[in-house]
Design an enzyme around this catalytic site. Structure first.
Site, PDB file in Angstrom:
ATOM      1  CB  CYS A   1      17.980  20.467  -1.757  1.00 62.43           C
ATOM      2  SG  CYS A   1      17.508  22.012  -1.651  1.00 62.43           S
TER       3      CYS A   1
ATOM      4  CB  CYS B   1      20.580  23.932  -4.184  1.00 61.63           C
ATOM      5  SG  CYS B   1      20.892  22.917  -2.877  1.00 61.63           S
TER       6      CYS B   1
ATOM      7  CB  CYS C   1      20.295  26.116   0.237  1.00 64.64           C
ATOM      8  SG  CYS C   1      18.788  24.986  -0.123  1.00 64.64           S
TER       9      CYS C   1
ATOM     10  CB  SER D   1      -3.601  -2.810  -6.042  1.00 67.67           C
ATOM     11  OG  SER D   1      -2.887  -1.615  -6.265  1.00 67.67           O
TER      12      SER D   1
ATOM     13  CG  HIS E   1       7.316   4.005  -7.399  1.00 64.10           C
ATOM     14  ND1 HIS E   1       6.107   3.404  -6.842  1.00 64.10           N
ATOM     15  CD2 HIS E   1       6.998   4.179  -8.677  1.00 64.10           C
ATOM     16  CE1 HIS E   1       5.163   3.179  -8.109  1.00 64.10           C
ATOM     17  NE2 HIS E   1       5.931   3.886  -8.898  1.00 64.10           N
TER      18      HIS E   1
HETATM   19  P1  NAD Z   1      -1.286  -1.327  -2.908  1.00 60.89           P
HETATM   20  O1  NAD Z   1      -1.296  -0.990  -1.526  1.00 60.89           O
HETATM   21  O2  NAD Z   1      -2.151  -0.758  -4.064  1.00 60.89           O
HETATM   22  O3  NAD Z   1      -1.790  -2.861  -3.090  1.00 60.89           O
HETATM   23  C1  NAD Z   1      -1.134  -3.820  -2.396  1.00 60.89           C
HETATM   24  C2  NAD Z   1      -1.522  -5.071  -2.708  1.00 60.89           C
HETATM   25  O4  NAD Z   1      -1.066  -6.203  -1.860  1.00 60.89           O
HETATM   26  C3  NAD Z   1      -2.871  -5.411  -2.654  1.00 60.89           C
HETATM   27  O5  NAD Z   1      -3.375  -6.086  -4.110  1.00 60.89           O
HETATM   28  C4  NAD Z   1      -3.211  -6.294  -1.655  1.00 60.89           C
HETATM   29  O6  NAD Z   1      -4.303  -7.332  -1.869  1.00 60.89           O
HETATM   30  C5  NAD Z   1      -1.814  -7.236  -1.684  1.00 60.89           C
HETATM   31  N1  NAD Z   1      -1.422  -7.789  -0.545  1.00 60.89           N
HETATM   32  C6  NAD Z   1      -1.704  -7.196   0.686  1.00 60.89           C
HETATM   33  N2  NAD Z   1      -0.900  -8.033   1.751  1.00 60.89           N
HETATM   34  C7  NAD Z   1      -0.451  -9.132   1.210  1.00 60.89           C
HETATM   35  C8  NAD Z   1       0.134 -10.051   1.359  1.00 60.89           C
HETATM   36  N3  NAD Z   1       0.406 -10.422   2.723  1.00 60.89           N
HETATM   37  N4  NAD Z   1       0.629 -11.206   0.540  1.00 60.89           N
HETATM   38  C9  NAD Z   1       0.269 -10.972  -0.722  1.00 60.89           C
HETATM   39  N5  NAD Z   1      -0.369  -9.781  -1.307  1.00 60.89           N
HETATM   40  C10 NAD Z   1      -1.032  -8.919  -0.251  1.00 60.89           C
HETATM   41  O7  NAD Z   1       0.522  -1.242  -3.260  1.00 60.89           O
HETATM   42  P2  NAD Z   1       1.315  -0.990  -4.562  1.00 60.89           P
HETATM   43  O8  NAD Z   1       0.443  -1.764  -5.950  1.00 60.89           O
HETATM   44  O9  NAD Z   1       2.561  -1.112  -4.316  1.00 60.89           O
HETATM   45  O10 NAD Z   1       0.914   0.648  -4.626  1.00 60.89           O
HETATM   46  C11 NAD Z   1       1.042   1.410  -3.878  1.00 60.89           C
HETATM   47  C12 NAD Z   1       2.150   2.442  -3.988  1.00 60.89           C
HETATM   48  O11 NAD Z   1       2.784   2.691  -2.705  1.00 60.89           O
HETATM   49  C13 NAD Z   1       3.512   2.116  -4.611  1.00 60.89           C
HETATM   50  O12 NAD Z   1       3.470   3.266  -5.455  1.00 60.89           O
HETATM   51  C14 NAD Z   1       4.569   2.028  -3.532  1.00 60.89           C
HETATM   52  O13 NAD Z   1       5.574   2.579  -3.966  1.00 60.89           O
HETATM   53  C15 NAD Z   1       3.627   2.673  -2.443  1.00 60.89           C
HETATM   54  N6  NAD Z   1       4.023   2.032  -1.279  1.00 60.89           N
HETATM   55  C16 NAD Z   1       5.285   1.548  -0.736  1.00 60.89           C
HETATM   56  C17 NAD Z   1       5.354   0.846   0.337  1.00 60.89           C
HETATM   57  C18 NAD Z   1       6.620   0.209   0.764  1.00 60.89           C
HETATM   58  O14 NAD Z   1       7.737   0.484   0.595  1.00 60.89           O
HETATM   59  N7  NAD Z   1       6.616  -0.929   1.563  1.00 60.89           N
HETATM   60  C19 NAD Z   1       4.320   0.842   1.347  1.00 60.89           C
HETATM   61  C20 NAD Z   1       3.188   1.492   0.883  1.00 60.89           C
HETATM   62  C21 NAD Z   1       2.989   2.119  -0.365  1.00 60.89           C
HETATM   63 ZN    ZN Z   2      19.331  23.246  -1.007  1.00 66.62          ZN
END
Ligand code: NAD
Ligand code: ZN
Length: 248
Positions: free
Chosen positions: A127, A130, A149, A188, A119
């Site tokens: 941007c 541009c 820009c 998830s 992701h």
């Molecule tokens: P999600 O929030 O849908 O799911 C998180 C999962 O992690 C859940 O199933 C939950 O039960 C589990 N979980 C929570 N705490 C935990 C722990 N301590 N140990 C083990 N499991 C645990 O997240 P997703 O599936 O990654 O999808 C959400 C989207 O959000 C993704 O596209 C991601 O890019 C983005 N996102 C990224 C960040 C980051 O970069 N840290 C933070 C939030 C959301």
């Molecule tokens: Zn620009």
């Protein structure tokens, strides 16, 4: 030793190609809230409203309120035992690659070298008008950051409604369909197309080890070993078991 941990460790030791898929849950113990948990950032900023490319194009200033808070949280976060354990497995030659949905850079900070950012990442800004790119440090403290820009810049993360970087998608799919063991940690598994990868691995005959605080859509269908608990604890236990079995 816990029987499931022992089984997981043996699978990893016996696999010639192991891939890890990670999601927001692996970074929760580093202080970055995931999307599904209650409380915190995502209660105030509904991702369905704020994390879409349509919202960004329409009202980038508003989306930057959320991005600014997220940046503050990510800046303070440090890798936890789960990130560190995966980096150690890579150094031991037992984990070939991580494909992550996270944009927080914590796998790299923990020392993992082969990380596919499915992701995108928040270290560069782009941007949409541009196509000029900036390192985020050049614009640090500027809210919202602007291109030369005059338009508002977007972090190079994939918003809902945007295409996945083709190289990340191709390489993740290729590894998923050839790996012998797949670790799925803290996701998830509902966000498409990342959620196709576990099924690809299963169909190709990989053993699936899942770590999560709760059951997911995968657990009863494709998971072989469900390690129910916190990512930091379960990953550390697996790494210790691997060391023990190797006689290290
Ligand atoms: P999600 O929030 O849908 O799911 C998180 C999962 O992690 C859940 O199933 C939950 O039960 C589990 N979980 C929570 N705490 C935990 C722990 N301590 N140990 C083990 N499991 C645990 O997240 P997703 O599936 O990654 O999808 C959400 C989207 O959000 C993704 O596209 C991601 O890019 C983005 N996102 C990224 C960040 C980051 O970069 N840290 C933070 C939030 C959301
Ligand atoms: Zn620009």
């Amino acid at each position: 030793m816990d029987e499931l941990i022992d089984k997981a460790a043996r699978i990893i030791l016996g696999s010639k190609l192991t891939l890890a898929l990670t999601g927001a849950g692996i970074s929760v113990e580093s202080g970055i809230p995931d999307f599904r948990s209650r409380g915190g950032l995502w209660d105030r900023f509904d991702p369905e409203e704020y994390a879409t490319i349509y919202a960004f194009r329409k009202t980038p200033e508003k989306v930057w309120q959320m991005l600014k808070e997220m940046e503050g949280i990510v800046d303070k976060a440090r890798p936890n035992e789960a990130h560190i354990g995966l980096a150690e497995l890579e150094r031991m030659g037992l984990l070939q690659c991580i494909s992550t949905q996270n944009v927080d850079n914590l796998h790299q900070e923990a020392g993992s070298r082969d990380v596919i950012e499915y992701h995108g990442n928040s270290r560069s800004l782009i941007c949409l008008w541009c196509n000029k790119r900036y390192d985020y440090r050049e614009k640090k403290g500027e809210y919202p950051p602007k291109c030369e820009c005059g338009k508002i810049l977007k972090p190079d993360v994939i918003f809902f409604g945007e295409a996945i970087p083709p190289s990340a998608m191709t390489r993740s799919s290729q590894l998923a369909s050839t790996c012998q063991a797949l670790l799925i940690i803290g996701t998830s598994a509902v966000v498409y197309p990342f959620n196709v990868l576990p099924r690809q691995a299963k169909q190709a005959g990989a053993k699936i080890i899942e770590v999560n605080l709760e059951k997911t859509v995968l657990t009863d269908h494709i998971t072989d070993i469900f390690l129910h608990g916190k990512a930091s604890e379960k990953v550390s236990q697996v790494v210790s078991a691997v060391r023990e079995l190797r006689g290290l």
